[in-house]
Design a protein around this motif. Structure first.
Motif, PDB file in Angstrom:
ATOM      1  N   GLN A  84     -16.085   7.872  -1.258  1.00  0.00           N
ATOM      2  CA  GLN A  84     -15.371   6.608  -1.052  1.00  0.00           C
ATOM      3  C   GLN A  84     -14.640   6.581   0.289  1.00  0.00           C
ATOM      4  OE1 GLN A  84     -15.974   4.270  -3.353  1.00  0.00           O
ATOM      5  NE2 GLN A  84     -17.096   5.827  -4.494  1.00  0.00           N
ATOM      6  N   GLY A  85     -14.649   7.702   1.007  1.00  0.00           N
ATOM      7  CA  GLY A  85     -14.051   7.739   2.332  1.00  0.00           C
ATOM      8  C   GLY A  85     -12.634   8.271   2.378  1.00  0.00           C
ATOM      9  N   VAL A  86     -12.221   8.989   1.347  1.00  0.00           N
ATOM     10  CA  VAL A  86     -10.874   9.555   1.348  1.00  0.00           C
ATOM     11  C   VAL A  86     -10.740  10.571   2.481  1.00  0.00           C
ATOM     12  CG1 VAL A  86     -11.310  11.452  -0.269  1.00  0.00           C
ATOM     13  CG2 VAL A  86      -9.061  10.419  -0.172  1.00  0.00           C
ATOM     14  N   TYR A  87      -9.572  10.632   3.054  1.00  0.00           N
ATOM     15  CA  TYR A  87      -9.311  11.502   4.198  1.00  0.00           C
ATOM     16  C   TYR A  87      -9.054  12.936   3.745  1.00  0.00           C
ATOM     17  CZ  TYR A  87      -7.117  13.223   8.478  1.00  0.00           C
ATOM     18  OH  TYR A  87      -6.795  13.937   9.586  1.00  0.00           O
ATOM     19  N   LEU A  88      -9.806  13.882   4.313  1.00  0.00           N
ATOM     20  CA  LEU A  88      -9.642  15.308   4.031  1.00  0.00           C
ATOM     21  C   LEU A  88      -9.276  16.017   5.328  1.00  0.00           C
ATOM     22  CD1 LEU A  88     -12.756  15.866   1.763  1.00  0.00           C
ATOM     23  CD2 LEU A  88     -10.394  16.225   1.077  1.00  0.00           C
ATOM     24  N   GLU A  89      -7.994  16.045   5.660  1.00  0.00           N
ATOM     25  CA  GLU A  89      -7.576  16.636   6.937  1.00  0.00           C
ATOM     26  C   GLU A  89      -7.912  18.111   7.016  1.00  0.00           C
ATOM     27  OE1 GLU A  89      -3.421  17.553   9.029  1.00  0.00           O
ATOM     28  OE2 GLU A  89      -3.944  15.434   8.942  1.00  0.00           O
ATOM     29  N   GLY A  91      -9.987  19.649   4.932  1.00  0.00           N
ATOM     30  CA  GLY A  91     -11.275  19.880   4.286  1.00  0.00           C
ATOM     31  C   GLY A  91     -11.181  20.199   2.809  1.00  0.00           C
ATOM     32  N   VAL A  92      -9.958  20.267   2.275  1.00  0.00           N
ATOM     33  CA  VAL A  92      -9.772  20.645   0.873  1.00  0.00           C
ATOM     34  C   VAL A  92      -8.923  19.633   0.110  1.00  0.00           C
ATOM     35  CG1 VAL A  92      -8.877  22.421  -0.680  1.00  0.00           C
ATOM     36  CG2 VAL A  92      -9.969  23.100   1.449  1.00  0.00           C
ATOM     37  N   ASN A  93      -7.781  19.276   0.654  1.00  0.00           N
ATOM     38  CA  ASN A  93      -6.812  18.435  -0.052  1.00  0.00           C
ATOM     39  C   ASN A  93      -6.720  17.032   0.551  1.00  0.00           C
ATOM     40  OD1 ASN A  93      -5.828  20.507  -1.895  1.00  0.00           O
ATOM     41  ND2 ASN A  93      -4.995  21.459  -0.065  1.00  0.00           N
ATOM     42  N   VAL A  94      -6.369  16.074  -0.324  1.00  0.00           N
ATOM     43  CA  VAL A  94      -6.254  14.680   0.106  1.00  0.00           C
ATOM     44  C   VAL A  94      -4.791  14.267   0.276  1.00  0.00           C
ATOM     45  CG1 VAL A  94      -8.414  13.985  -1.003  1.00  0.00           C
ATOM     46  CG2 VAL A  94      -6.277  13.827  -2.292  1.00  0.00           C
ATOM     47  N   TRP A  95      -4.601  13.225   1.042  1.00  0.00           N
ATOM     48  CA  TRP A  95      -3.320  12.523   1.087  1.00  0.00           C
ATOM     49  C   TRP A  95      -3.339  11.553  -0.083  1.00  0.00           C
ATOM     50  CZ3 TRP A  95      -2.241  10.518   6.737  1.00  0.00           C
ATOM     51  CH2 TRP A  95      -2.311  11.583   7.626  1.00  0.00           C
ATOM     52  N   TRP A  96      -2.191  11.330  -0.746  1.00  0.00           N
ATOM     53  CA  TRP A  96      -2.170  10.387  -1.867  1.00  0.00           C
ATOM     54  C   TRP A  96      -0.935   9.507  -1.816  1.00  0.00           C
ATOM     55  CZ3 TRP A  96       1.377  11.838  -5.944  1.00  0.00           C
ATOM     56  CH2 TRP A  96       1.792  13.174  -5.953  1.00  0.00           C
ATOM     57  N   TRP A  97      -1.147   8.250  -2.233  1.00  0.00           N
ATOM     58  CA  TRP A  97      -0.127   7.201  -2.166  1.00  0.00           C
ATOM     59  C   TRP A  97       0.984   7.388  -3.179  1.00  0.00           C
ATOM     60  CZ3 TRP A  97       0.048   4.259   1.869  1.00  0.00           C
ATOM     61  CH2 TRP A  97      -1.107   3.811   2.498  1.00  0.00           C
ATOM     62  N   LEU A  98       2.170   6.932  -2.803  1.00  0.00           N
ATOM     63  CA  LEU A  98       3.305   6.769  -3.711  1.00  0.00           C
ATOM     64  C   LEU A  98       3.651   5.279  -3.734  1.00  0.00           C
ATOM     65  CD1 LEU A  98       5.489   9.795  -2.544  1.00  0.00           C
ATOM     66  CD2 LEU A  98       3.850   9.702  -4.439  1.00  0.00           C
ATOM     67  N   ARG A  99       4.403   4.830  -4.737  1.00  0.00           N
ATOM     68  CA  ARG A  99       4.756   3.407  -4.800  1.00  0.00           C
ATOM     69  C   ARG A  99       6.010   3.062  -4.011  1.00  0.00           C
ATOM     70  NH1 ARG A  99       6.720   4.934  -9.988  1.00  0.00           N
ATOM     71  NH2 ARG A  99       8.874   4.249 -10.271  1.00  0.00           N
ATOM     72  N   SER A 100       6.746   4.057  -3.558  1.00  0.00           N
ATOM     73  CA  SER A 100       7.968   3.830  -2.786  1.00  0.00           C
ATOM     74  C   SER A 100       7.629   3.299  -1.393  1.00  0.00           C
ATOM     75  CB  SER A 100       8.744   5.137  -2.637  1.00  0.00           C
ATOM     76  OG  SER A 100       9.099   5.660  -3.893  1.00  0.00           O
ATOM     77  N   PRO A 101       8.474   2.416  -0.862  1.00  0.00           N
ATOM     78  CA  PRO A 101       8.230   1.919   0.489  1.00  0.00           C
ATOM     79  C   PRO A 101       8.527   2.994   1.529  1.00  0.00           C
ATOM     80  CG  PRO A 101      10.354   1.131  -0.282  1.00  0.00           C
ATOM     81  CD  PRO A 101       9.703   1.856  -1.442  1.00  0.00           C
ATOM     82  N   GLY A 102       7.947   2.806   2.720  1.00  0.00           N
ATOM     83  CA  GLY A 102       8.228   3.694   3.845  1.00  0.00           C
ATOM     84  C   GLY A 102       9.386   3.141   4.663  1.00  0.00           C
ATOM     85  N   THR A 103       9.308   3.272   5.972  1.00  0.00           N
ATOM     86  CA  THR A 103      10.385   2.820   6.847  1.00  0.00           C
ATOM     87  C   THR A 103      10.550   1.304   6.824  1.00  0.00           C
ATOM     88  OG1 THR A 103       8.899   2.766   8.752  1.00  0.00           O
ATOM     89  CG2 THR A 103      10.213   4.760   8.449  1.00  0.00           C
ATOM     90  N   HIS A 104       9.496   0.582   6.464  1.00  0.00           N
ATOM     91  CA  HIS A 104       9.561  -0.864   6.228  1.00  0.00           C
ATOM     92  C   HIS A 104       8.482  -1.218   5.214  1.00  0.00           C
ATOM     93  CE1 HIS A 104       6.147  -1.420   9.010  1.00  0.00           C
ATOM     94  NE2 HIS A 104       6.810  -0.609   9.835  1.00  0.00           N
ATOM     95  N   GLN A 105       8.447  -2.481   4.781  1.00  0.00           N
ATOM     96  CA  GLN A 105       7.588  -2.850   3.654  1.00  0.00           C
ATOM     97  C   GLN A 105       6.103  -2.967   3.985  1.00  0.00           C
ATOM     98  OE1 GLN A 105       9.642  -6.229   1.986  1.00  0.00           O
ATOM     99  NE2 GLN A 105      10.608  -4.932   0.465  1.00  0.00           N
ATOM    100  N   ALA A 106       5.713  -2.711   5.217  1.00  0.00           N
ATOM    101  CA  ALA A 106       4.288  -2.653   5.546  1.00  0.00           C
ATOM    102  C   ALA A 106       3.787  -1.211   5.467  1.00  0.00           C
ATOM    103  CB  ALA A 106       4.028  -3.233   6.930  1.00  0.00           C
ATOM    104  N   LEU A 107       4.691  -0.309   5.072  1.00  0.00           N
ATOM    105  CA  LEU A 107       4.346   1.103   4.922  1.00  0.00           C
ATOM    106  C   LEU A 107       4.719   1.567   3.527  1.00  0.00           C
ATOM    107  CD1 LEU A 107       5.845   2.511   8.256  1.00  0.00           C
ATOM    108  CD2 LEU A 107       3.476   1.868   7.836  1.00  0.00           C
ATOM    109  N   ALA A 108       3.924   2.479   2.973  1.00  0.00           N
ATOM    110  CA  ALA A 108       4.242   3.083   1.684  1.00  0.00           C
ATOM    111  C   ALA A 108       4.309   4.592   1.856  1.00  0.00           C
ATOM    112  CB  ALA A 108       3.194   2.719   0.635  1.00  0.00           C
ATOM    113  N   ALA A 109       5.234   5.210   1.146  1.00  0.00           N
ATOM    114  CA  ALA A 109       5.360   6.667   1.184  1.00  0.00           C
ATOM    115  C   ALA A 109       4.076   7.300   0.656  1.00  0.00           C
ATOM    116  CB  ALA A 109       6.567   7.096   0.357  1.00  0.00           C
TER     117      ALA A 109
END
Length: 140
Positions: A84-89, A91-109
């Motif tokens: 599906q195109g998930v990022y493997l920096e 080669g083993v583990n993925v980055w995964w989304w949280l529901r909390s906002p980041g520095t502003h509402q166009a970003l998510a932790a």
């Protein structure tokens, strides 16, 4: 600009995902949960209103509560997610989304491949981070 309450991922998890990932009997066991959507504690970004969901993403606080170390937060991809195109920096583990906002509402932790929680966030339109759904089961 988006909050968890208005997020299309939230709609997908509680609609199409739950219908396709679980049988009707299994769906009945998934508890509707009141989620406290706290503002980003580091940046003060408004998280919006609390929600009621069956399937959700963890918040920054929940992630740190249920996964006590960066090592415990590392997440290997499933066979489904790799094509599906998930990022493997690494080669083993993925980055995964949280529901909390980041520095502003166009970003998510999110949680990086090393298990570190990035409270500053990543663009919410990004398609290369994995989804790690969370839910509570009602055993009564």
């Amino acid at each position: 600009s988006v909050t968890w309450e208005s997020c299309t991922l939230r709609s997908w998890l509680n609609g199409e995902f739950i219908k396709n990932a679980f049988s009707k009997d299994e769906q009945k066991l998934v508890a509707k949960t009141k989620l406290e959507n706290k503002d980003n504690g580091e940046y003060g970004t408004d998280a919006g209103k609390d929600t009621m969901d069956k399937v959700f993403l963890l918040s920054i606080d929940e992630t740190k509560k249920y996964f006590s170390s960066d090592d415990a937060r590392k997440c290997e991809p499933t066979e489904y997610v790799v094509p599906q195109g998930v990022y493997l920096e690494d080669g083993v583990n993925v980055w995964w989304w949280l529901r909390s906002p980041g520095t502003h509402q166009a970003l998510a932790a999110f949680v990086g491949e090393s298990g570190f929680v990035y409270a500053n966030g990543n663009g919410v339109t990004g398609e290369s981070l994995a989804i790690r759904p969370a839910l509570w089961i009602n055993l009564k």
